[in-house]
Design a protein around this motif. Structure first.
Motif, mmCIF file in Angstrom:
data_model
loop_
_atom_site.group_PDB
_atom_site.id
_atom_site.type_symbol
_atom_site.label_atom_id
_atom_site.label_comp_id
_atom_site.label_asym_id
_atom_site.label_seq_id
_atom_site.Cartn_x
_atom_site.Cartn_y
_atom_site.Cartn_z
ATOM 1 N N GLN A 143 46.780 29.393 66.144
ATOM 2 C CA GLN A 143 45.848 29.288 65.013
ATOM 3 C C GLN A 143 46.223 28.099 64.125
ATOM 4 O O GLN A 143 45.337 27.482 63.529
ATOM 5 N N ARG A 203 43.660 25.195 62.896
ATOM 6 C CA ARG A 203 43.519 24.733 61.504
ATOM 7 C C ARG A 203 43.691 23.218 61.417
ATOM 8 O O ARG A 203 42.965 22.542 60.690
ATOM 9 N N ARG A 204 44.649 22.689 62.180
ATOM 10 C CA ARG A 204 44.885 21.232 62.184
ATOM 11 C C ARG A 204 43.664 20.507 62.753
ATOM 12 O O ARG A 204 43.217 19.501 62.199
ATOM 13 N N SER A 207 40.799 20.464 60.273
ATOM 14 C CA SER A 207 41.038 19.680 59.056
ATOM 15 C C SER A 207 40.711 18.201 59.250
ATOM 16 O O SER A 207 40.622 17.457 58.278
ATOM 17 N N CYS A 244 37.603 26.823 66.374
ATOM 18 C CA CYS A 244 37.443 25.756 65.372
ATOM 19 C C CYS A 244 36.160 25.919 64.575
ATOM 20 O O CYS A 244 36.183 25.892 63.331
ATOM 21 N N LEU A 259 35.681 28.171 61.607
ATOM 22 C CA LEU A 259 36.416 27.815 60.383
ATOM 23 C C LEU A 259 35.761 26.669 59.623
ATOM 24 O O LEU A 259 36.186 26.345 58.511
ATOM 25 N N GLU A 315 40.398 34.379 58.733
ATOM 26 C CA GLU A 315 41.555 34.512 59.628
ATOM 27 C C GLU A 315 42.180 35.880 59.473
ATOM 28 O O GLU A 315 43.283 36.005 58.991
ATOM 29 N N SER A 358 46.699 35.938 59.941
ATOM 30 C CA SER A 358 46.848 35.209 58.686
ATOM 31 C C SER A 358 48.207 35.509 58.064
ATOM 32 O O SER A 358 48.878 34.609 57.608
#
Ligand code: 6GU
Length: 242
Positions: free
Chosen positions: A96, A100-101, A104, A152, A155, A168, A172
């Motif tokens: 995860q 997130r990367r 972003s 992805c 999010l 999440e 999380s």
């Protein structure tokens, strides 16, 4: 400029596939993300547009040629710093945190392997990340790419209704989710846990936390060990004060 997935594959018709439906499909239609699919075959060499050849050193199967993969990557030629990811069972486990990367940034370039795999040199030359979605073997990277993109897209800003609606949920805080119940309160002789009907929100929160920890301990000792080592907040099993 919306978040863009550039996908290199021998099976372009597999995209967007299931991501053309539901939340991801609506986000695709309204331009929240783009699905830019390239057919690797169009970069093949010779009269037969060959994309693969036999492995040096012998062995079964075929290997995707580095020059063909390089030409396909050049055609994408993203100068926006989007990471390039090769989906392979030889990769490190996708997490995860990776998702997130990826979210972003401006997007991702996904290389989907078929045959036995891709020539190692192009992976080194282009600093391509290698990721796996689990310890089982798929027939190609395409379904793994769909999994990565699903994780992805949900999010991306505005794709899921409210920020709280479960951006999440599991993972999380490093624990699995607690079990869920709805009506009817009794079904086939099985009652919903009394506590959930009590109206005692503090007690319900405590019970859910216990259930999350129990599920994580029993099903995912790896996550449980990581959770304990991070020692973020006190466990209901390790001496809280209430
Ligand atoms: Cl990313 N690709 C293939 N072919 N098999 C897999 C995988 C990826 N992850 C797990 N198994």
């Amino acid at each position: 400029m919306s978040w863009t997935a550039s996908i290199l594959t021998l099976f372009p018709d597999m995209f967007p596939g299931p991501l053309g439906q539901s939340l991801a499909g609506r986000a695709l239609e309204n331009g929240t993300w783009n699905c830019d699919v390239r057919d690797l075959r169009t970069f093949g060499l010779g009269r037969h547009n060959a994309v693969d050849d036999t492995p040096f050193g012998g062995g079964a199967g075929m290997v995707m040629r580095p020059d063909v993969v390089e030409a396909a990557l050049e055609s994408v030629s993203r100068h926006d710093g989007a990471p390039c990811v090769y989906l392979t069972p030889r990769g490190r486990p996708l997490s995860q945190a990776d998702i997130r990367r990826y979210v972003s940034g401006p997007g991702v370039t996904l290389l989907c392997g078929r045959y036995e795999g891709v020539d190692e040199r192009v992976l080194e030359e282009r600093a391509i990340e290698q990721v796996s979605i689990g310890d089982y073997v798929l027939s190609g990277g395409e379904t793994a790419a769909l999994v990565l993109l699903d994780a992805c897209v949900r999010l991306l800003p505005g794709v899921m209704g409210s920020v709280d609606s479960g951006v999440e949920e599991s993972f999380s805080d490093g624990l699995l989710e607690y079990p869920l119940y709805t009506r009817p309160a009794e079904w086939k002789g099985r009652a919903v846990p009394d506590i959930l009907l009590s109206g005692n929100h503090a007690a319900i929160a405590r019970w859910r936390r216990e259930q999350s920890e129990k599920a994580t301990r029993e099903r995912r000792p790896d996550l449980w060990a990581a959770h304990l080592s991070h020692a973020s907040r006190p466990s209901v099993h390790e001496g809280h004060s209430s």
